[in-house]
Design a protein around this motif. Structure first.
Motif, PDB file in Angstrom:
ATOM      1  N   GLY A  46       0.803  -1.216   0.000  1.00 48.34           N
ATOM      2  CA  GLY A  46       0.000   0.000   0.000  1.00 48.34           C
ATOM      3  C   GLY A  46       0.830   1.256   0.000  1.00 48.34           C
ATOM      4  O   GLY A  46       1.997   1.268  -0.421  1.00 48.34           O
ATOM      5  N   ASP A  47       0.247   2.339   0.513  1.00 45.70           N
ATOM      6  CA  ASP A  47       0.816   3.676   0.363  1.00 45.70           C
ATOM      7  C   ASP A  47       2.044   3.942   1.235  1.00 45.70           C
ATOM      8  O   ASP A  47       2.840   4.814   0.911  1.00 45.70           O
ATOM      9  CB  ASP A  47      -0.238   4.730   0.692  1.00 45.70           C
ATOM     10  CG  ASP A  47      -1.376   4.754  -0.316  1.00 45.70           C
ATOM     11  OD1 ASP A  47      -1.137   4.348  -1.473  1.00 45.70           O
ATOM     12  OD2 ASP A  47      -2.486   5.159   0.064  1.00 45.70           O
ATOM     13  N   TYR A  48       2.215   3.245   2.344  1.00 43.44           N
ATOM     14  CA  TYR A  48       3.192   3.678   3.336  1.00 43.44           C
ATOM     15  C   TYR A  48       4.319   2.670   3.543  1.00 43.44           C
ATOM     16  O   TYR A  48       4.893   2.570   4.618  1.00 43.44           O
ATOM     17  CB  TYR A  48       2.482   3.965   4.657  1.00 43.44           C
ATOM     18  CG  TYR A  48       1.286   4.868   4.495  1.00 43.44           C
ATOM     19  CD1 TYR A  48       1.427   6.155   3.965  1.00 43.44           C
ATOM     20  CD2 TYR A  48       0.007   4.424   4.825  1.00 43.44           C
ATOM     21  CE1 TYR A  48       0.329   6.973   3.788  1.00 43.44           C
ATOM     22  CE2 TYR A  48      -1.097   5.249   4.660  1.00 43.44           C
ATOM     23  CZ  TYR A  48      -0.924   6.522   4.133  1.00 43.44           C
ATOM     24  OH  TYR A  48      -2.017   7.337   3.962  1.00 43.44           O
ATOM     25  N   THR A  49       4.633   1.899   2.485  1.00 44.08           N
ATOM     26  CA  THR A  49       5.722   0.926   2.605  1.00 44.08           C
ATOM     27  C   THR A  49       7.087   1.611   2.659  1.00 44.08           C
ATOM     28  O   THR A  49       8.053   1.031   3.150  1.00 44.08           O
ATOM     29  CB  THR A  49       5.691  -0.049   1.421  1.00 44.08           C
ATOM     30  OG1 THR A  49       5.769   0.693   0.196  1.00 44.08           O
ATOM     31  CG2 THR A  49       4.408  -0.873   1.436  1.00 44.08           C
ATOM     32  N   ASP A  50       7.184   2.841   2.152  1.00 44.99           N
ATOM     33  CA  ASP A  50       8.422   3.624   2.210  1.00 44.99           C
ATOM     34  C   ASP A  50       8.034   5.046   2.612  1.00 44.99           C
ATOM     35  O   ASP A  50       7.935   5.947   1.773  1.00 44.99           O
ATOM     36  CB  ASP A  50       9.127   3.613   0.853  1.00 44.99           C
ATOM     37  CG  ASP A  50      10.575   4.083   0.943  1.00 44.99           C
ATOM     38  OD1 ASP A  50      11.050   4.339   2.068  1.00 44.99           O
ATOM     39  OD2 ASP A  50      11.228   4.191  -0.112  1.00 44.99           O
ATOM     40  N   PRO A  51       7.795   5.298   3.904  1.00 39.21           N
ATOM     41  CA  PRO A  51       7.196   6.554   4.350  1.00 39.21           C
ATOM     42  C   PRO A  51       8.030   7.781   3.968  1.00 39.21           C
ATOM     43  O   PRO A  51       9.261   7.751   3.985  1.00 39.21           O
ATOM     44  CB  PRO A  51       7.121   6.400   5.869  1.00 39.21           C
ATOM     45  CG  PRO A  51       7.203   4.933   6.110  1.00 39.21           C
ATOM     46  CD  PRO A  51       8.068   4.386   5.027  1.00 39.21           C
ATOM     47  N   THR A  52       7.334   8.854   3.655  1.00 37.96           N
ATOM     48  CA  THR A  52       7.976  10.101   3.237  1.00 37.96           C
ATOM     49  C   THR A  52       8.226  11.007   4.433  1.00 37.96           C
ATOM     50  O   THR A  52       7.347  11.212   5.265  1.00 37.96           O
ATOM     51  CB  THR A  52       7.094  10.838   2.216  1.00 37.96           C
ATOM     52  OG1 THR A  52       6.949  10.017   1.053  1.00 37.96           O
ATOM     53  CG2 THR A  52       7.712  12.167   1.820  1.00 37.96           C
ATOM     54  N   ILE A  53       9.443  11.563   4.501  1.00 38.95           N
ATOM     55  CA  ILE A  53       9.771  12.588   5.492  1.00 38.95           C
ATOM     56  C   ILE A  53      10.212  13.830   4.724  1.00 38.95           C
ATOM     57  O   ILE A  53      10.969  13.739   3.751  1.00 38.95           O
ATOM     58  CB  ILE A  53      10.866  12.109   6.473  1.00 38.95           C
ATOM     59  CG1 ILE A  53      11.180  13.214   7.497  1.00 38.95           C
ATOM     60  CG2 ILE A  53      12.101  11.618   5.756  1.00 38.95           C
ATOM     61  CD1 ILE A  53      12.100  12.749   8.624  1.00 38.95           C
ATOM     62  N   GLU A  54       9.711  15.000   5.132  1.00 37.28           N
ATOM     63  CA  GLU A  54       9.951  16.240   4.395  1.00 37.28           C
ATOM     64  C   GLU A  54      10.860  17.174   5.189  1.00 37.28           C
ATOM     65  O   GLU A  54      10.932  17.100   6.421  1.00 37.28           O
ATOM     66  CB  GLU A  54       8.627  16.923   4.078  1.00 37.28           C
ATOM     67  CG  GLU A  54       7.712  16.090   3.190  1.00 37.28           C
ATOM     68  CD  GLU A  54       6.385  16.787   2.959  1.00 37.28           C
ATOM     69  OE1 GLU A  54       6.146  17.268   1.835  1.00 37.28           O
ATOM     70  OE2 GLU A  54       5.589  16.843   3.923  1.00 37.28           O
ATOM     71  N   PHE A  55      11.498  18.084   4.470  1.00 33.71           N
ATOM     72  CA  PHE A  55      12.515  18.974   5.055  1.00 33.71           C
ATOM     73  C   PHE A  55      12.402  20.340   4.375  1.00 33.71           C
ATOM     74  O   PHE A  55      12.178  20.437   3.162  1.00 33.71           O
ATOM     75  CB  PHE A  55      13.899  18.377   4.794  1.00 33.71           C
ATOM     76  CG  PHE A  55      15.052  19.230   5.222  1.00 33.71           C
ATOM     77  CD1 PHE A  55      15.634  19.086   6.465  1.00 33.71           C
ATOM     78  CD2 PHE A  55      15.602  20.174   4.345  1.00 33.71           C
ATOM     79  CE1 PHE A  55      16.728  19.853   6.844  1.00 33.71           C
ATOM     80  CE2 PHE A  55      16.693  20.950   4.717  1.00 33.71           C
ATOM     81  CZ  PHE A  55      17.252  20.790   5.970  1.00 33.71           C
ATOM     82  N   ARG A  56      12.566  21.401   5.159  1.00 33.17           N
ATOM     83  CA  ARG A  56      12.639  22.747   4.587  1.00 33.17           C
ATOM     84  C   ARG A  56      13.577  23.593   5.428  1.00 33.17           C
ATOM     85  O   ARG A  56      13.954  23.210   6.545  1.00 33.17           O
ATOM     86  CB  ARG A  56      11.260  23.393   4.493  1.00 33.17           C
ATOM     87  CG  ARG A  56      10.604  23.717   5.826  1.00 33.17           C
ATOM     88  CD  ARG A  56       9.255  24.401   5.614  1.00 33.17           C
ATOM     89  NE  ARG A  56       8.633  24.779   6.879  1.00 33.17           N
ATOM     90  CZ  ARG A  56       7.488  25.458   6.976  1.00 33.17           C
ATOM     91  NH1 ARG A  56       6.843  25.827   5.870  1.00 33.17           N
ATOM     92  NH2 ARG A  56       6.995  25.770   8.154  1.00 33.17           N
TER      93      ARG A  56
END
Length: 445
Positions: A368-378
């Protein structure tokens, strides 16, 4: 080099100081890595009681088989069974003993004895703003006065017009009461006073001499007790902890946040070892961690406030919540976790990279959608006034424990300094142990 990161939130309007966002993340002590940040666990529904909002909910071992008593909207429930209506638009308090439950909401006092719910005949027909049970008596605050009435022994349906005591140091109305090691603590706008149990049936509570705070409380619902102490928001809008004198905590920024809100309410939340005194304002919820003394912000999806309020009740619906290991707050939306790092600079500095030391490879999702979770940076080079667009990396699939979270080619920064934020909106937990600049890892630099 390690970068400092916000272990506690900071949000001060005056002076345009850099804002440290710490949202849905809290400090924890790790045996192997020292101080770390953990993400708060998501919410799952326990039960729905009425139409809401949940104004108070209590369950106690030994009281009606441990059944839950909840005021949802204007109705009282035993578990999910409707018992009747409760009048009063104020803060709800529920006091219990074996065989009886009393309820007050700034209107009439009500009693439930396992058979029926009745409106209690209270002295002078007065309204009640708070009721508690201690030392074999129910104690009720008469609305708008400095009088505290006590019931007959273990009988919340019997009240005598002469069975009362009053605050003495100031001509206060009493706003709220709590108990601390058997001592009754009463707070009004000008003072906080302490009353000890006497064992005398004619006057079961007596003021403790030389034990008065010359600092009042802000309103009903602004005192809570836990961990052998109590906390309150003062009439001066400062957040205090009980001590030999009131101990101000939270700093100037928290006082400013409180002063900008038209409503203030304190309540307790507990999750595993952590206990949080929550300060709920018009559009913000701040959590003071009793273990660490740090403050962070609680938010729910699509809201500026946290939907889980007093006694784990929902602020809009009739849902009762509990914390669980992973998910999306009852599948209503993905919770944002936000953490800020940076450093103050007196001369230009180039950031080839910023590496985030954090939990990787532990997603519970195998498809599904969260097999490789996204982490964001700014990033920001002007004290957090303007931020760059969010950049993405991932936390890796399950088992990828060597995944490196790194953001590269960030450019040069100077006074006032460099600020960095990470954000996680996928429904997985995250632990952050540190931020490092210009770190060479696995051939990446």
């Amino acid at each position: 080099m390690p970068l400092e990161y916000g272990k506690g939130a900071y949000n001060r309007t005056q002076g345009n100081l850099p804002q440290l966002d710490v949202v849905n993340m809290f400090v924890e002590q790790s045996a192997s890595q020292g101080v770390i940040m953990q993400s708060r666990r998501p919410l799952a529904e326990v039960v729905t009681v009425g139409n809401g909002p949940v104004r108070a909910s209590v369950e106690r071992d030994g009281v009606f088989n441990g059944d839950r008593f909840t005021v949802s909207g204007t109705e009282l429930y035993r578990d999910t069974a409707l018992l009747g209506s409760i009048a009063g638009g104020g803060v709800v308090s529920i006091a219990v003993r074996a065989g009886e439950v009393l309820i007050a909401a700034g209107g009439p006092l009500y009693s439930y004895d396992g058979i029926d719910l009745i409106e209690v005949t209270f002295p002078d027909g007065s309204y009640v703003t708070k009721v508690i049970y201690t030392a074999g008596y129910f104690v009720a605050v008469e609305a708008g006065t400095g009088y505290l009435f006590f019931s007959a022994v273990n009988d919340g349906r019997t009240w005598d017009a002469l069975d009362f005591f009053e605050v003495e140091s100031e001509p206060d109305a009493v706003y709220d009461i709590v108990t601390l090691d058997g001592v009754l603590v009463a707070g009004g706008p000008n003072s906080v006073e302490f009353f000890a149990p006497t064992g005398n049936a004619d006057l079961p509570f007596s003021p403790i001499q030389q034990r008065v705070f010359e600092q009042g409380i802000y309103a009903t619902g602004c005192m809570v007790q836990d961990d052998n102490t109590f906390f309150f928001v003062g009439y001066d809008q400062i957040f205090y902890r009980n001590g030999n004198v009131p101990e101000a905590i939270g700093g100037d920024w928290l006082t400013e946040r409180i002063s900008l809100s038209s409503t203030v309410r304190l309540y307790l939340l507990k999750d595993q070892r952590h206990k949080w005194v929550c300060i709920r304002l018009d559009s913000e919820t701040w959590a003071y961690d009793l273990t660490t003394g740090e403050i962070f912000e609680l938010r729910s999806y699509g809201r500026t406030n946290f939907r889980c309020g007093v006694d784990f009740g929902d602020d809009t619906t009739g849902k009762i919540w509990q914390f669980v290991d992973y998910g999306t707050d009852n599948d209503e939306g993905i919770v944002e976790r936000l953490l800020t790092a940076g450093e103050r600079l007196l001369e230009p500095k180039s950031y080839d990279s910023v590496t985030v030391e954090c939990e990787v490879g532990t997603t519970p999702f195998l498809s599904g959608d969260y097999t490789d979770p996204t982490i964001e940076f700014r990033s920001s080079d002007d004290g957090g006034n303007i931020w760059s667009d969010w950049e993405q990396d991932t936390l890796g699939p399950q088992g990828d424990y060597s995944k490196i979270v790194q953001y590269n080619a960030l450019g040069s920064y100077s006074l006032p300094g460099a600020m960095f934020q990470i954000r996680l909106t996928d429904p997985v937990s995250i632990r952050v142990s540190g931020f490092y600049d210009n770190q060479s890892v696995h051939g990446r630099g």
